[in-house]
Design a protein around this motif. Structure first.
Motif, PDB file in Angstrom:
ATOM      1  N   ARG A  34       0.829  -1.210   0.000  1.00  0.00           N
ATOM      2  CA  ARG A  34       0.000   0.000   0.000  1.00  0.00           C
ATOM      3  C   ARG A  34       0.861   1.257   0.000  1.00  0.00           C
ATOM      4  O   ARG A  34       0.571   2.235  -0.703  1.00  0.00           O
ATOM      5  CB  ARG A  34      -0.950  -0.027   1.201  1.00  0.00           C
ATOM      6  N   ALA A  35       1.952   1.246   0.785  1.00  0.00           N
ATOM      7  CA  ALA A  35       2.823   2.433   0.852  1.00  0.00           C
ATOM      8  C   ALA A  35       3.545   2.631  -0.481  1.00  0.00           C
ATOM      9  O   ALA A  35       3.741   3.772  -0.921  1.00  0.00           O
ATOM     10  CB  ALA A  35       3.822   2.287   1.998  1.00  0.00           C
ATOM     11  N   ALA A  36       3.929   1.527  -1.119  1.00  0.00           N
ATOM     12  CA  ALA A  36       4.661   1.628  -2.393  1.00  0.00           C
ATOM     13  C   ALA A  36       3.820   2.326  -3.455  1.00  0.00           C
ATOM     14  O   ALA A  36       4.358   2.948  -4.372  1.00  0.00           O
ATOM     15  CB  ALA A  36       5.087   0.240  -2.869  1.00  0.00           C
ATOM     16  N   LYS A  37       2.495   2.225  -3.322  1.00  0.00           N
ATOM     17  CA  LYS A  37       1.607   2.897  -4.288  1.00  0.00           C
ATOM     18  C   LYS A  37       1.558   4.406  -4.054  1.00  0.00           C
ATOM     19  O   LYS A  37       1.206   5.174  -4.939  1.00  0.00           O
ATOM     20  CB  LYS A  37       0.172   2.366  -4.143  1.00  0.00           C
ATOM     21  N   GLN A  38       1.859   4.814  -2.817  1.00  0.00           N
ATOM     22  CA  GLN A  38       1.708   6.227  -2.458  1.00  0.00           C
ATOM     23  C   GLN A  38       2.976   7.050  -2.643  1.00  0.00           C
ATOM     24  O   GLN A  38       2.926   8.270  -2.625  1.00  0.00           O
ATOM     25  CB  GLN A  38       1.260   6.369  -0.988  1.00  0.00           C
ATOM     26  N   PHE A  39       4.135   6.352  -2.748  1.00  0.00           N
ATOM     27  CA  PHE A  39       5.408   7.077  -2.822  1.00  0.00           C
ATOM     28  C   PHE A  39       6.212   6.638  -4.035  1.00  0.00           C
ATOM     29  O   PHE A  39       6.030   5.542  -4.545  1.00  0.00           O
ATOM     30  CB  PHE A  39       6.214   6.859  -1.533  1.00  0.00           C
ATOM     31  N   ASP A  40       7.113   7.528  -4.476  1.00  0.00           N
ATOM     32  CA  ASP A  40       7.949   7.172  -5.621  1.00  0.00           C
ATOM     33  C   ASP A  40       8.932   6.073  -5.237  1.00  0.00           C
ATOM     34  O   ASP A  40       9.230   5.186  -6.027  1.00  0.00           O
ATOM     35  CB  ASP A  40       8.747   8.406  -6.098  1.00  0.00           C
ATOM     36  N   HIS A  41       9.434   6.183  -4.006  1.00  0.00           N
ATOM     37  CA  HIS A  41      10.453   5.232  -3.588  1.00  0.00           C
ATOM     38  C   HIS A  41      10.185   4.873  -2.125  1.00  0.00           C
ATOM     39  O   HIS A  41      10.025   5.762  -1.296  1.00  0.00           O
ATOM     40  CB  HIS A  41      11.830   5.895  -3.741  1.00  0.00           C
ATOM     41  N   LEU A  42      10.135   3.590  -1.843  1.00  0.00           N
ATOM     42  CA  LEU A  42       9.914   3.148  -0.457  1.00  0.00           C
ATOM     43  C   LEU A  42      11.124   2.332  -0.021  1.00  0.00           C
ATOM     44  O   LEU A  42      11.480   1.328  -0.656  1.00  0.00           O
ATOM     45  CB  LEU A  42       8.644   2.291  -0.363  1.00  0.00           C
ATOM     46  N   ILE A  43      11.731   2.776   1.073  1.00  0.00           N
ATOM     47  CA  ILE A  43      12.873   2.034   1.620  1.00  0.00           C
ATOM     48  C   ILE A  43      12.370   1.263   2.843  1.00  0.00           C
ATOM     49  O   ILE A  43      11.908   1.870   3.817  1.00  0.00           O
ATOM     50  CB  ILE A  43      14.008   2.991   2.051  1.00  0.00           C
ATOM     51  N   VAL A  44      12.421  -0.047   2.776  1.00  0.00           N
ATOM     52  CA  VAL A  44      12.075  -0.870   3.948  1.00  0.00           C
ATOM     53  C   VAL A  44      13.392  -1.059   4.695  1.00  0.00           C
ATOM     54  O   VAL A  44      14.341  -1.637   4.164  1.00  0.00           O
ATOM     55  CB  VAL A  44      11.474  -2.227   3.530  1.00  0.00           C
ATOM     56  N   ALA A  45      13.462  -0.510   5.901  1.00  0.00           N
ATOM     57  CA  ALA A  45      14.742  -0.456   6.617  1.00  0.00           C
ATOM     58  C   ALA A  45      14.707  -1.347   7.859  1.00  0.00           C
ATOM     59  O   ALA A  45      13.953  -1.097   8.800  1.00  0.00           O
ATOM     60  CB  ALA A  45      15.059   0.988   6.989  1.00  0.00           C
ATOM     61  N   VAL A  46      15.528  -2.377   7.842  1.00  0.00           N
ATOM     62  CA  VAL A  46      15.586  -3.331   8.956  1.00  0.00           C
ATOM     63  C   VAL A  46      16.471  -2.754  10.057  1.00  0.00           C
ATOM     64  O   VAL A  46      17.635  -2.404   9.807  1.00  0.00           O
ATOM     65  CB  VAL A  46      16.169  -4.679   8.474  1.00  0.00           C
ATOM     66  N   LEU A  47      15.898  -2.675  11.230  1.00  0.00           N
ATOM     67  CA  LEU A  47      16.656  -2.124  12.357  1.00  0.00           C
ATOM     68  C   LEU A  47      17.626  -3.175  12.884  1.00  0.00           C
ATOM     69  O   LEU A  47      17.233  -4.289  13.246  1.00  0.00           O
ATOM     70  CB  LEU A  47      15.681  -1.698  13.470  1.00  0.00           C
ATOM     71  N   ASN A  48      18.892  -2.791  12.914  1.00  0.00           N
ATOM     72  CA  ASN A  48      19.926  -3.664  13.447  1.00  0.00           C
ATOM     73  C   ASN A  48      20.089  -3.307  14.923  1.00  0.00           C
ATOM     74  O   ASN A  48      20.892  -2.463  15.299  1.00  0.00           O
ATOM     75  CB  ASN A  48      21.225  -3.387  12.665  1.00  0.00           C
ATOM     76  N   ASN A  49      19.253  -3.940  15.735  1.00  0.00           N
ATOM     77  CA  ASN A  49      19.182  -3.567  17.147  1.00  0.00           C
ATOM     78  C   ASN A  49      19.982  -4.567  17.987  1.00  0.00           C
ATOM     79  O   ASN A  49      19.590  -5.729  18.117  1.00  0.00           O
ATOM     80  CB  ASN A  49      17.703  -3.575  17.578  1.00  0.00           C
ATOM     81  N   THR A  50      21.064  -4.087  18.534  1.00  0.00           N
ATOM     82  CA  THR A  50      21.956  -5.017  19.236  1.00  0.00           C
ATOM     83  C   THR A  50      21.416  -5.425  20.617  1.00  0.00           C
ATOM     84  O   THR A  50      21.912  -6.358  21.223  1.00  0.00           O
ATOM     85  CB  THR A  50      23.355  -4.384  19.415  1.00  0.00           C
ATOM     86  N   THR A  51      20.366  -4.732  21.101  1.00  0.00           N
ATOM     87  CA  THR A  51      19.858  -5.100  22.428  1.00  0.00           C
ATOM     88  C   THR A  51      18.802  -6.209  22.355  1.00  0.00           C
ATOM     89  O   THR A  51      18.505  -6.843  23.345  1.00  0.00           O
ATOM     90  CB  THR A  51      19.258  -3.881  23.181  1.00  0.00           C
ATOM     91  N   LYS A  52      18.247  -6.450  21.166  1.00  0.00           N
ATOM     92  CA  LYS A  52      17.267  -7.538  21.023  1.00  0.00           C
ATOM     93  C   LYS A  52      18.005  -8.776  20.534  1.00  0.00           C
ATOM     94  O   LYS A  52      19.053  -8.666  19.912  1.00  0.00           O
ATOM     95  CB  LYS A  52      16.220  -7.161  19.967  1.00  0.00           C
ATOM     96  N   SER A  53      17.467  -9.972  20.834  1.00  0.00           N
ATOM     97  CA  SER A  53      18.107 -11.143  20.214  1.00  0.00           C
ATOM     98  C   SER A  53      17.134 -11.739  19.200  1.00  0.00           C
ATOM     99  O   SER A  53      16.250 -12.511  19.564  1.00  0.00           O
ATOM    100  CB  SER A  53      18.548 -12.171  21.257  1.00  0.00           C
TER     101      SER A  53
END
Ligand code: ADP
Length: 174
Positions: A34-53
């Motif tokens: 749905r978001a990809a339809k609304q924007f020219d470019h969508l970056i899906v950004a995976v959080l590299n969270n060192t406090t979670k396992s």
């Protein structure tokens, strides 16, 4: 006079959908489509969270996201470990996309959106309501079911289902 606050990377509207995606579910995919339809470019950004396992490494999560979004040409998969607003600046993006499933999500998301606005006034968070079909769906629930070898085929794309099976088979005690 002609300022376009929501424009970045050249002259296009760039949005970032950040999250753990551990792993991606049909709920995430629905928001991505749905978001990809609304924007020219969508970056899906995976959080590299060192406090979670996490169950899946950042590389594995990115690979799965790439696989399930390969038919969406304006979607890019990336990861970040920095403060989100700083990552946004580095990508010249000013819109954050987040999904809302419940009142509980809303409270947390409001806090996050307000914090990000505090850190950078130019950042706008846009919320997308869950597809009611997926309102109960979370990565944690999927992992819980897969761990006990329940079927997750209605909850995640086939590539994620296979990856979950592999992960839990590998982790299964003799
Ligand atoms: P985080 O750890 O950042 O919450 P998640 O991967 O759990 O990361 O979720 C990323 C975003 O996707 C969040 O905004 C979350 O509310 C949203 N989301 C997760 N599952 C769903 C769903 N089933 N429907 C709509 N939005 C969802």
């Amino acid at each position: 006079m002609n300022a376009q606050p929501n424009r970045g990377e050249g002259d296009s509207r760039v949005a970032v959908y950040p999250g753990s995606f551990d792993p991606a579910t049909f709920g995430h995919l629905d928001i991505i489509r749905r978001a990809a339809k609304q924007f020219d470019h969508l970056i899906v950004a995976v959080l590299n969270n060192t406090t979670k396992s996490p169950l899946f490494s950042v590389e594995e999560r990115k690979e799965l996201l790439r696989e399930v979004t390969k038919d969406l040409p304006n979607v890019e998969i990336d990861s970040f470990r920095d403060l989100l607003v700083r990552y946004m600046r580095s990508r010249q993006a000013q819109i954050i996309i987040r999904g809302i499933r419940s009142v509980t999500d809303f409270e947390y998301e409001l806090q996050m959106a307000s914090t990000n606005r505090q850190l950078d006034e130019g950042i706008e968070t846009i919320f997308m309501m869950t597809n009611p079909k997926y309102s109960y769906l979370s990565s944690s629930i999927v992992k819980e079911i897969a761990k006990f070898h329940g079927t997750v085929q209605d909850l995640v794309p086939p590539a994620v289902e296979v990856a979950l099976q592999r992960k839990y088979d590998a982790n299964r005690l003799p």
